[in-house]
Enzyme design. Sequence first.
Site, PDB file in Angstrom:
ATOM      1  N   LYS A 107       2.671 -11.043  23.551  1.00 55.99           N
ATOM      2  CA  LYS A 107       3.592 -10.048  24.122  1.00 55.99           C
ATOM      3  C   LYS A 107       4.522 -10.664  25.157  1.00 55.99           C
ATOM      4  CE  LYS A 107      -0.418  -9.675  26.642  1.00 55.99           C
ATOM      5  NZ  LYS A 107      -1.776  -9.984  26.129  1.00 55.99           N
ATOM      6  N   GLU A 192      -9.157 -12.476  34.109  1.00 54.56           N
ATOM      7  CA  GLU A 192      -9.065 -13.920  34.255  1.00 54.56           C
ATOM      8  C   GLU A 192      -9.360 -14.312  35.708  1.00 54.56           C
ATOM      9  OE1 GLU A 192      -8.547 -15.913  31.750  1.00 54.56           O
ATOM     10  OE2 GLU A 192      -8.027 -14.405  30.238  1.00 54.56           O
ATOM     11  N   LYS A 207       4.334  -5.152  27.377  1.00 52.85           N
ATOM     12  CA  LYS A 207       4.051  -4.243  26.259  1.00 52.85           C
ATOM     13  C   LYS A 207       4.990  -3.045  26.279  1.00 52.85           C
ATOM     14  CE  LYS A 207      -0.782  -5.672  26.272  1.00 52.85           C
ATOM     15  NZ  LYS A 207      -2.163  -5.333  26.663  1.00 52.85           N
TER      16      LYS A 207
END
Length: 435
Positions: A107, A192, A207
């Site tokens: 994306k 993460e 997105k």
Amino acid sequence: MPESPAPLRIAVLGAGTVGSQVIRLLHDQHDDFAARSGVAISVEKVLVRDPGAPRDVPIDPALLTTDPVEAIDGMDIVIELIGGIEPARSHVLRALEQGISVITGNKALLAAHGPELYNAAAASGADLYYEAAVAGAIPVVYGLRESLAGDRITRIMGVVNGTTNFILDAMSAQGLSYEEALARAQELGYAEADPSADVDGLDAAAKCSILASLAFHSRVGLDDVAVEGIASITAEDIAEAAFFNRTIKLLAIAERRIGEDGAEGVAMRVHPALLPLDHPLASVDGAFNAILVEGEAAGRLMFYGQGAGGAPTASAVLSDLVAAAHHRAYGGHAPRESVYARLPILDPGIARTRYQIRLQVEDRLGVLSDVAGIFARHGVSIHSVHQRDDKEPGACVIVATTHLAREADLRAVTRALGQSPAVREVASAIRVEGE
């Protein structure tokens, strides 16, 4: 009977969580994919950084390469699952410029360089598919690009980032602070080590730009989306939401609006928002995603499902592969970029929304009147006010919810409140959607 077409040569760029699942499913269901697409599919090369790295799914060492030229040149279809901008952009362009069809789940790449990739695909006649780039297994890209191609989409609103949704759910269900919920998400692998792309709203914004481009037939980039993340959300905000029978979600919103010049345009924003508990998006929990699409003819549609994870995202990749393989073997191509509308990008300040503003104010006669006067001077009407004692002496808490107003006016109210001598602190200002 016509001869069966020759098997198609496939390369997979990246063998991480998603790539390894794509390879596994293609191996385990080889005959099914051949039947669905009408042609045998053979994974010839897998591009990796380190051929010796441990992997969750065993991959034939003979397939592994660190050379992008070896992985891309001569293939029929390339599946890009590296992520990020470079070297993914260079690899995808190399394939498209040779007429090799590309499937990507990237994306960030599409949001930053979509037009360049679309033009390269159109020039060479290659397919460019990207169902996996938005909301994992949910077929929202296909829905907008093909199923709803005959409708006029007016608005899209969704929960499109599983990491932030998990964090906000953990704060709500377990009473954790933002920092505690983020640490928990990192422990479980939902976030993460550097979670900024998720918690700062950038992943959702990428997105949002892709969905807006599809829905409104206009070129939209990441920089066109107004973005606010969730780092400022506190446990007190969560408790306040529950008190008013609401929950907090990070929403991506794209909509058609009339600009100040009277012309139609596109407004896009990503931010935390309060939703009533009976709203369809309020019950989206954990790493799940959901997108509400509103069309003039179809009305409101909801796409819901797993928005992340190896197998769910691989499902979206492989649905694209079936289509791309059939086109490669028998002719035809994916829908091209549709930008005929060329709608301008509107200033996010013209968007109409509602705010819930929590204030700590002086506990004295006339304070409520002072606060109401600030709203009135900026043309913002108050829908409801809740007042209660504060734990600090000489102070009380006011929670004011506005009627619909321009975003710019609501921001101005918040700034003015922060400068008022009657207000000790603007504790929070969170948008209210879905009411």
